[in-house]
Design a protein around this motif. Structure first.
Motif, PDB file in Angstrom:
ATOM      1  N   THR A  40     -55.161 -61.984 -23.007  1.00 50.69           N
ATOM      2  CA  THR A  40     -55.017 -60.939 -23.478  1.00 50.69           C
ATOM      3  C   THR A  40     -53.743 -60.389 -24.028  1.00 50.69           C
ATOM      4  OG1 THR A  40     -56.488 -60.056 -21.431  1.00 50.69           O
ATOM      5  CG2 THR A  40     -54.901 -58.563 -22.462  1.00 50.69           C
ATOM      6  N   LEU A  41     -52.636 -60.981 -23.431  1.00 48.98           N
ATOM      7  CA  LEU A  41     -51.280 -60.975 -24.250  1.00 48.98           C
ATOM      8  C   LEU A  41     -51.258 -61.637 -25.583  1.00 48.98           C
ATOM      9  CD1 LEU A  41     -48.832 -61.435 -21.312  1.00 48.98           C
ATOM     10  CD2 LEU A  41     -49.369 -59.364 -22.621  1.00 48.98           C
ATOM     11  N   ALA A  42     -51.919 -62.997 -25.567  1.00 43.82           N
ATOM     12  CA  ALA A  42     -51.698 -63.519 -26.802  1.00 43.82           C
ATOM     13  C   ALA A  42     -52.422 -62.692 -28.147  1.00 43.82           C
ATOM     14  CB  ALA A  42     -52.574 -64.820 -26.943  1.00 43.82           C
ATOM     15  N   ARG A  43     -53.517 -62.083 -27.818  1.00 46.66           N
ATOM     16  CA  ARG A  43     -54.287 -61.230 -28.848  1.00 46.66           C
ATOM     17  C   ARG A  43     -53.459 -60.082 -29.030  1.00 46.66           C
ATOM     18  NH1 ARG A  43     -57.167 -64.646 -31.599  1.00 46.66           N
ATOM     19  NH2 ARG A  43     -58.464 -66.005 -30.342  1.00 46.66           N
ATOM     20  N   ALA A  44     -52.738 -59.391 -27.933  1.00 47.70           N
ATOM     21  CA  ALA A  44     -52.195 -57.932 -28.413  1.00 47.70           C
ATOM     22  C   ALA A  44     -50.956 -58.594 -29.070  1.00 47.70           C
ATOM     23  CB  ALA A  44     -51.803 -57.796 -26.887  1.00 47.70           C
ATOM     24  N   LEU A  45     -50.223 -59.523 -28.972  1.00 46.74           N
ATOM     25  CA  LEU A  45     -48.998 -59.849 -29.558  1.00 46.74           C
ATOM     26  C   LEU A  45     -49.427 -60.180 -31.016  1.00 46.74           C
ATOM     27  CD1 LEU A  45     -45.973 -60.346 -29.977  1.00 46.74           C
ATOM     28  CD2 LEU A  45     -46.326 -62.865 -29.228  1.00 46.74           C
ATOM     29  N   GLN A  46     -50.614 -60.948 -31.213  1.00 46.87           N
ATOM     30  CA  GLN A  46     -51.071 -61.119 -32.613  1.00 46.87           C
ATOM     31  C   GLN A  46     -51.434 -60.100 -33.318  1.00 46.87           C
ATOM     32  OE1 GLN A  46     -55.210 -62.521 -32.849  1.00 46.87           O
ATOM     33  NE2 GLN A  46     -54.693 -63.988 -34.433  1.00 46.87           N
ATOM     34  N   THR A  47     -52.230 -59.179 -32.673  1.00 45.38           N
ATOM     35  CA  THR A  47     -52.311 -57.768 -33.267  1.00 45.38           C
ATOM     36  C   THR A  47     -51.028 -57.142 -33.833  1.00 45.38           C
ATOM     37  OG1 THR A  47     -54.350 -57.321 -32.193  1.00 45.38           O
ATOM     38  CG2 THR A  47     -53.163 -55.233 -33.332  1.00 45.38           C
ATOM     39  N   GLN A  48     -50.039 -57.087 -33.101  1.00 41.54           N
ATOM     40  CA  GLN A  48     -48.973 -56.545 -33.374  1.00 41.54           C
ATOM     41  C   GLN A  48     -47.906 -57.341 -34.418  1.00 41.54           C
ATOM     42  OE1 GLN A  48     -45.225 -56.789 -30.358  1.00 41.54           O
ATOM     43  NE2 GLN A  48     -46.045 -54.834 -30.015  1.00 41.54           N
ATOM     44  N   LEU A  49     -47.828 -58.341 -34.531  1.00 43.59           N
ATOM     45  CA  LEU A  49     -47.253 -59.247 -35.542  1.00 43.59           C
ATOM     46  C   LEU A  49     -48.132 -59.098 -36.803  1.00 43.59           C
ATOM     47  CD1 LEU A  49     -46.162 -62.450 -33.665  1.00 43.59           C
ATOM     48  CD2 LEU A  49     -44.563 -60.542 -34.360  1.00 43.59           C
ATOM     49  N   ARG A  50     -49.648 -59.134 -36.732  1.00 48.72           N
ATOM     50  CA  ARG A  50     -50.109 -58.882 -37.924  1.00 48.72           C
ATOM     51  C   ARG A  50     -49.909 -57.434 -38.708  1.00 48.72           C
ATOM     52  NH1 ARG A  50     -56.093 -61.555 -36.823  1.00 48.72           N
ATOM     53  NH2 ARG A  50     -55.617 -63.761 -37.225  1.00 48.72           N
ATOM     54  N   LEU A  51     -49.525 -56.441 -37.991  1.00 47.96           N
ATOM     55  CA  LEU A  51     -49.401 -55.185 -38.445  1.00 47.96           C
ATOM     56  C   LEU A  51     -48.157 -55.308 -39.157  1.00 47.96           C
ATOM     57  CD1 LEU A  51     -50.437 -52.820 -35.456  1.00 47.96           C
ATOM     58  CD2 LEU A  51     -51.608 -52.920 -37.742  1.00 47.96           C
ATOM     59  N   ARG A  52     -47.321 -56.086 -38.785  1.00 49.18           N
ATOM     60  CA  ARG A  52     -46.050 -56.218 -39.448  1.00 49.18           C
ATOM     61  C   ARG A  52     -45.935 -57.275 -40.473  1.00 49.18           C
ATOM     62  NH1 ARG A  52     -41.724 -57.662 -34.704  1.00 49.18           N
ATOM     63  NH2 ARG A  52     -40.231 -57.561 -36.570  1.00 49.18           N
ATOM     64  N   GLN A  53     -47.287 -57.783 -40.986  1.00 54.27           N
ATOM     65  CA  GLN A  53     -47.528 -58.759 -41.703  1.00 54.27           C
ATOM     66  C   GLN A  53     -46.957 -60.213 -41.675  1.00 54.27           C
ATOM     67  OE1 GLN A  53     -46.378 -56.617 -45.424  1.00 54.27           O
ATOM     68  NE2 GLN A  53     -48.585 -56.502 -45.852  1.00 54.27           N
ATOM     69  N   CYS A  54     -46.799 -60.455 -40.492  1.00 50.77           N
ATOM     70  CA  CYS A  54     -46.049 -61.785 -40.128  1.00 50.77           C
ATOM     71  C   CYS A  54     -47.036 -62.790 -39.744  1.00 50.77           C
ATOM     72  CB  CYS A  54     -45.438 -61.645 -38.761  1.00 50.77           C
ATOM     73  SG  CYS A  54     -44.119 -60.370 -38.387  1.00 50.77           S
ATOM     74  N   LEU A  55     -46.918 -63.921 -40.167  1.00 50.81           N
ATOM     75  CA  LEU A  55     -47.854 -65.011 -39.882  1.00 50.81           C
ATOM     76  C   LEU A  55     -47.742 -65.498 -38.455  1.00 50.81           C
ATOM     77  CD1 LEU A  55     -46.374 -67.323 -42.935  1.00 50.81           C
ATOM     78  CD2 LEU A  55     -48.528 -65.893 -42.928  1.00 50.81           C
TER      79      LEU A  55
END
Length: 201
Positions: A40-55
């Motif tokens: 759950t935390l991994a996916r939430a962080l992934q979403t957050q970083l993708r919104l910032r266009q991070c790899l």
């Protein structure tokens, strides 16, 4: 094409640490019992970083066992091989600038030491900490119930041990903290310890 985040690292970090982490990317090795909240935390962080266009990439233990690690069981040797393969993939993506979030139970200290040895620099052990009682009460996939019925042998926390990290790089208590609070803690850690790379596409 990648663009490294130019934001300076916090001044509180020693110069030797800053030098070690000049390259973008890193591996967050999230360990904890089933139901602790790793995925759950991994996916939430992934979403957050993708919104910032991070790899960013998530390597989830359950998902890997349907592909890359298919055929591996839960013997001591198979668990170690599961960790080894995952760490090798994480290291490759880290070296190209990705933040790699590995959500694996990896129950033994030896498993996590192997992962750290493979990844080398910019490896961070994150303990997603929750009690057995709390994890069993959540039981989102019904695994604890099946293990109690002896349908799943060698189940971590019941019939197989979980060795909690003694000195993790970060401990997140998901028993008392909400998902929002836990994500905020994890996000701050990433901001303080990992230089981010962004896609220009």
């Amino acid at each position: 094409m990648l663009a490294a985040d130019t934001a300076p690292l916090p001044r509180a970090l020693p110069a030797s640490y800053r030098t070690q982490n000049e390259s973008p990317g890193g591996v967050l090795w999230m360990t904890g019992m089933s139901g602790a909240g790793k995925s759950t935390l991994a996916r939430a962080l992934q979403t957050q970083l993708r919104l910032r266009q991070c790899l960013v990439m998530v390597l989830d233990g359950d998902e890997l066992r349907t592909g890359l690690n298919a055929g591996l069981g839960f013997t001591s040797a198979d668990r170690l091989e599961n960790v080894r393969r995952t760490a090798e993939v994480a290291a490759l993506f880290k070296d190209t600038g990705f933040v790699v979030i590995c959500a694996l139970i990896s129950p033994l200290v030896a498993h996590r030491e192997l992962a750290r040895d493979i990844v080398k620099d910019r490896f961070f052990e994150i303990h997603v900490d929750s009690s057995l009682a709390c994890c069993e009460a959540r039981d989102p996939k019904g695994l604890y119930a099946r293990a109690r019925r002896s349908e799943i042998p060698e189940f971590t926390g019941l019939s197989s041990p979980y060795e909690a990290p003694i000195s993790p790089d970060l401990r997140i208590d998901t028993m008392s903290g909400s998902i929002t609070e836990s994500l905020a803690t994890l996000s701050r850690f990433v901001g303080d310890h990992i230089r981010l790379a962004r896609s220009l596409d």
